[in-house]
Write an enzyme that holds these catalytic residues in place. Structure first.
Site, mmCIF file in Angstrom:
data_model
loop_
_atom_site.group_PDB
_atom_site.id
_atom_site.type_symbol
_atom_site.label_atom_id
_atom_site.label_comp_id
_atom_site.label_asym_id
_atom_site.label_seq_id
_atom_site.Cartn_x
_atom_site.Cartn_y
_atom_site.Cartn_z
ATOM 1 N N LYS A 1 -14.769 -3.758 -4.954
ATOM 2 C CA LYS A 1 -15.561 -2.585 -5.295
ATOM 3 C C LYS A 1 -14.665 -1.466 -5.809
ATOM 4 C CE LYS A 1 -18.763 0.735 -3.686
ATOM 5 N NZ LYS A 1 -18.311 1.938 -3.014
ATOM 6 N N LYS B 1 0.824 -1.211 0.000
ATOM 7 C CA LYS B 1 0.000 0.000 0.000
ATOM 8 C C LYS B 1 0.859 1.262 0.000
ATOM 9 C CE LYS B 1 -4.266 -1.761 2.006
ATOM 10 N NZ LYS B 1 -5.185 -1.714 3.156
ATOM 11 N N LYS C 1 -8.849 -10.058 -8.056
ATOM 12 C CA LYS C 1 -9.893 -10.374 -7.078
ATOM 13 C C LYS C 1 -11.037 -9.363 -7.193
ATOM 14 C CE LYS C 1 -10.253 -10.899 -2.087
ATOM 15 N NZ LYS C 1 -9.541 -10.759 -0.817
#
Ligand code: TRP
Length: 347
Positions: free
Chosen positions: A206, A114, A203
Site C-alpha cells: 500500500k 529501514k 512486492k
C-alpha cells in the site's frame, strides 16, 4: 502447560487490506484455524516505528480488524485483537530487552534497511531521526509471540531473522530463569508472492501508492482499470522466463482459483500466441469476483458486529488473560514484585 502448537501472527494496521496481504498471508491464516488454536494481532504498536498520523491510527487498526473478520478470521474460534489493547506485551518487551544483545539488534537486516532509508531523509521529513523503537521492533515481536507461548508463526521469509531472535530470547530466558517459553518455529507455507501492478519487480504494498496495489474490497471499475493498465513488459527478460508483469498476472489468476487457465496461458506465452488482453481480461474477471464476494462479506460483518469497539474490547480481554498469565510467571521467575493494585486518586 506448554502450548507448542499454538499459531501466532501479526499484520500491520494499514487500513486497506490488499490482495497481496490476502493471498500472501491472511488466506493461509484462515485455513490454519481449522487445524490449530490461532491468535492474530493487528500490530499498532509496531506501526509507531514508521511515520504515521496519530489521528488516523485507531481507524486504520479498526479497519484492519474488520478486514480480518471479512476475510474469514472467525472471532468465535480465534483470538484476533489489536496489539495496544494488551499492555502486558509491552511490559514483557521490557523484560526481554534486558536479555537481548544490542549487537544482535543492530545486525537485524530490517533495522539496517529501514534506518538507512531514514538516514538519507527519503522517508520522513524529520530527516535522520532513527528511534530506539525501530531497534526494539523485533523485541516487541518476540514479546507478541512469547506472551502466548505460541509455537508456530506463519510469516514470510523476510521475518525469518526476527523469528530467530525470538527463539534466542526464549532460550536465554529459559536457561537463566527456568523454562517458560517454547521456542517458536517459523511456518513457511508456500504462498503466492503478489507484486505491484505498476512495478512488478516490487512486492505489492500500500505504501508504494494507489496504482501499485489492489484492495481486497476494491470496487469493480477500479480493479478493472488497474489490471488494464498493469505493467506487462518491463524490459528484457532472460529467455525461458516470463516477464515479471505477466508472471504476476498468472500468479493472481492462479491464486483466484484458475490454475489451469493460467497454465494454458503460460504455454501460449511461450508459443508466442498469448494475447495480453485475454490474460488481463480473465485476471480482472477473477479478481472482480473475489473482491465482490469480499465486499459482501465485509458488509455482513458490519451488519453483524453492531458494536465493533465492544468486540475489540472483548477480544482484548481474552488476549490479556493469556498474556497476563505468562507475564506474571515471567516477573516471578525474574525476581520482581507482583504489580500493586491501582487506586483512584482525585486530580
Ligand atoms: N513484523 C511483522 C511484519 O512486518 C508483523 C508482526 C508483528 C508479527 N508481530 C508479529 C508477525 C508477531 C508474526 C508474529 O510482517
Amino acid at each position: 502447560m506448554a502450548t507448542p502448537s499454538r499459531v501466532y501472527s501479526g499484520i500491520q494496521p494499514t487500513a486497506v487490506m490488499t490482495i497481496g496481504n490476502y493471498f500472501g498471508a491472511v488466506k493461509n491464516w484462515v485455513r490454519l484455524q481449522d487445524e490449530r488454536e490461532c491468535i492474530y494481532c493487528v500490530v499498532d504498536l509496531h506501526a509507531l516505528t514508521a511515520p504515521y498520523e496519530a489521528g488516523d491510527l485507531r481507524n486504520s487498526a479498526r479497519e484492519m480488524f474488520v478486514s480480518l473478520l471479512a476475510a474469514g478470521i472467525d472471532p468465535d474460534r480465534t483470538t484476533v485483537y489489536i496489539q495496544s489493547t494488551v499492555p502486558e506485551q509491552s511490559e514483557l518487551c521490557w523484560l526481554f530487552a534486558t536479555i537481548t544483545s544490542l549487537g544482535d539488534l543492530s545486525r537485524m537486516t530490517q533495522f539496517k534497511e529501514k534506518s538507512a532509508l531514514l538516514k538519507d531523509g527519503s522517508v520522513d521529513d524529520e530527516g535522520s531521526f532513527i528511534s530506539a523503537g525501530l531497534l526494539f521492533y523485533p523485541v516487541l515481536q518476540a514479546a507478541d509471540i512469547l506472551a502466548y507461548r505460541a509455537g508456530c508463526v506463519p510469516v514470510g521469509q523476510d521475518q525469518s531473522q526476527h523469528l530467530e531472535l525470538s527463539r534466542g530470547i526464549a532460550r536465554r530466558f529459559n536457561s537463566r530463569f527456568g523454562f517458560l517459553f517454547p521456542e517458536p518455529e517459523t511456518l513457511l507455507t508456500h504462498v503466492p508472492k503478489v507484486m505491484s501492478t505498476a512495478d512488478p519487480t516490487r512486492k505489492m504494498s500500500k505504501s508504494l501508492g494507489p496504482k501499485h496495489y489492489i484492495g481486497l474490497f476494491e470496487e469493480e471499475a477500479s480493479v478493472r482499470k488497474k489490471i488494464r493498465s498493469a505493467v506487462t513488459d518491463s524490459g528484457a527478460t532472460p529467455s525461458g522466463e516470463v516477464s515479471p508483469g505477466i508472471e504476476n498476472l498468472l500468479t493472481l489468476l492462479t491464486a483466484c482459483g484458475h490454475p489451469d487457465d493460467a497454465d494454458q496461458m503460460r504455454a501460449d506465452y511461450f508459443a508466442g500466441t498469448l494475447r495480453y488482453v485475454d490474460l488481463k481480461g480473465q485476471t480482472a474477471d477473477a479478481l472482480v469476483a473475489l473482491t465482490g464476494e469480499m465486499r459482501e462479506r465485509r458488509a455482513d460483518v458490519l451488519r453483524r458486529e453492531t458494536d465493533l469497539d465492544a468486540r475489540i474490547m472483548e477480544m482484548a480481554e481474552r488476549a490479556r488473560g493469556m498474556a497476563g498469565e505468562t507475564l506474571a510467571r515471567a516477573r516471578e521467575k525474574m525476581g520482581l514484585f507482583p504489580p500493586g493494585a491501582p487506586r483512584a486518586v482525585a486530580t
